[in-house]
Design a protein around this motif. Sequence first.
Motif, PDB file in Angstrom:
ATOM      1  N   SER A 174       0.829  -1.208   0.000  1.00  0.00           N
ATOM      2  CA  SER A 174       0.000   0.000   0.000  1.00  0.00           C
ATOM      3  C   SER A 174       0.866   1.262   0.000  1.00  0.00           C
ATOM      4  CB  SER A 174      -0.947   0.011   1.206  1.00  0.00           C
ATOM      5  OG  SER A 174      -0.219   0.080   2.418  1.00  0.00           O
ATOM      6  N   ASN A 175       2.138   1.117   0.365  1.00  0.00           N
ATOM      7  CA  ASN A 175       3.072   2.238   0.336  1.00  0.00           C
ATOM      8  C   ASN A 175       3.831   2.323  -0.987  1.00  0.00           C
ATOM      9  OD1 ASN A 175       2.479   2.747   3.063  1.00  0.00           O
ATOM     10  ND2 ASN A 175       4.023   1.284   3.726  1.00  0.00           N
ATOM     11  N   GLY A 225      -1.322   2.856  -4.096  1.00  0.00           N
ATOM     12  CA  GLY A 225      -2.438   2.630  -3.173  1.00  0.00           C
ATOM     13  C   GLY A 225      -2.994   1.228  -3.186  1.00  0.00           C
ATOM     14  N   PRO A 303      -2.491   6.024   1.496  1.00  0.00           N
ATOM     15  CA  PRO A 303      -2.511   5.287   0.229  1.00  0.00           C
ATOM     16  C   PRO A 303      -3.640   5.742  -0.688  1.00  0.00           C
ATOM     17  CG  PRO A 303      -2.138   3.779   2.056  1.00  0.00           C
ATOM     18  CD  PRO A 303      -2.468   5.112   2.659  1.00  0.00           C
TER      19      PRO A 303
END
Length: 668
Positions: A174-175, A225, A303
């Motif tokens: 998500s990063n 995201g 995100p």
Amino acid sequence: MSYMDFPSFSLVGSFYTDPSTMDNDPSHYDESCTNPSPWQDPGGSHFFSFQDILASKPNRAFTPPVVTCAFDQNGNPSLTDPLIGAPVNSTDTPGATNGQTPPFSPAKMVDLDVYQQGVSNIYGFVLKLTVGGTVLTGAMDPCTLNSIRFDRVLPTRGWAGWDSYGWGSFGGDSNACGVYQSVVRIPADTWPAASGSPILDQLRAATTQDTSGNLLLSIRMTLDGYQNVPWHASDFRIGRVLATVGPQLATDPSHCLAGRWLAGRSAGPGDAWDQPSLYGAPFEVKNNTVAIDLSNALMTSAPGQGPLNLGNLSVYIGDGSTGVVGTPFQTNDILYSLSGGIVRLPLTAEQAAAAASAPFFLASSLPGINGLSTFNKQPVLWQESATGFWIACDDRNFQLASDQPNPGSQPGFFYVTQWGQPVTDASQIEHHVFPCFPNNSAATVPWSGGYKGNSLSSDGCLEAVLCPGTHSGQFCLELSAIWDPGSRTPELESQLYFICLWQKGTPPPPPNLESGCPPQEQMMSAVVWSSYQINTKPDWAEIQRLMKVYVKLFPSMHARMDLSDQQTFQIFSTNPPWFVSYANMPGPATYTLPSGGVIASGTIPYYMTRTIDDPRLMPIMRDLSPNRLLTVLYYCYNLQQETQPTPPPPGEGAPHPTATPTRKGANA
């Protein structure tokens, strides 16, 4: 020309992907590992789509992609062109002929290697744009992930090493953020000259055709995201896509920009939590305008959210004496979603002259940021190199056979520029091949896990010969295996290499890349399969050994068919006849073995003989070497000869031969 040129349009929305995660751990390829840990998403099918494959689940947070901005041939934005708000989708099929309903088979997202998960390929993606009554459908060339980063999101704790920011078992993806650039090919006879959209008509006129009669479009997709933690039910397997589409010339790079590069300030362990980490940005100077693609370079606070506030950003050239380029701008969602993440600023005559031999840099009005340097008390957040020299690899992902004496070779093209102009002198370029030995920093695994990497027998196996390209500023590395590198384990029958490029006279990469490596945009990655003798009469034990790693590490494949079960393998190696179950489907209708034997039945050989860009190709990972593949196909063929022969299609005396499908790394 490229997506950076006009006319162009951008789209924003969600994408769906579900790469399986059990193959992400090198220890899982050890024969002693019989019950591998599942990681986040063991049941993934490696789909990549602009549709939500889990749409039947409740409360899904999927936003179908739509066109958010469009620019005409003169660079003027339009709010009224029918393109604005037009839906953009994926067909999730490989296509069909003769009017038959095409099979459901979304594009596939596939890692190159368990030690190199940063150059994942997308195969078989077909884009669909609907503008009023005009529907355009085009296949995207297979493309490789570029500029991957795991610091897209501002941390909530800090940048200290003990936080393991971005690399935790959960949350790292998500990063993450990365870019895919490719070419979409739309059949010219399906794209009317008068589509109802003036900008779409201008785009058709501005682009070129390939030799097959397809109109070419350049596309850059920035993905971020992404959530692959299953208890995030609403956004599980969903991420955000920002794509920009523009004209493409046949001689243009397909997967990179042959332009210039701004290096961003990156956060380090000593930084406070609120210090931004910014990635590099490609840019071009054309027609007295500078265009900077910041889509992958910015940070977000969460995100898939809007860009982090960096204050007013000002662009300067050289010593800054020519003043601010254009006017200062801000990094906000207007820049991101309504401009494709691309900022375009006009140059004065004096600035245009300075740009020909001086570096650009971007400075922020926020004094609290620790910049690369300062200018007029402003922190500098992005800076071009002092020499203006830049190398951009157009090809970054390779699989090669090592079967001697004719292992075959593959060309890896790259572009070299200085101040945006083509470099033609090959003597300015250095390169070196690095095996993936332990502690190699280019690998995408934490070496603290005790992983072994390449075996010593791999050193020196891969040869890279520098050759001229066909266009100004283009060069080629001809890659080939000069001996059998051996295997890393009995279940990982290959070796991994990193090929680095750099400017002559600058410091070379460190040995084994242990203390750092060149920018990933200047690197190629290659897997070399260990040699394998084709067996035209294999027994079941040999086939079972080749199949067991897929049974162990890919539950979604195993759920459809148990390839380790002899009876199952026999049934689906001989049934059904292709002309019955796969009539009018795209791809080869029969397969001719080197011996002359023809295969025209069986589910297993059908899916194993699709072309490399067909989303139906098995195995999904495309990691079965050509000779191993042929051994499996001979087993299927021999089974077919022992059973009732496949009847010919109605009206034909015998199955008609066809060309064998292409597989990367196959012997010449």
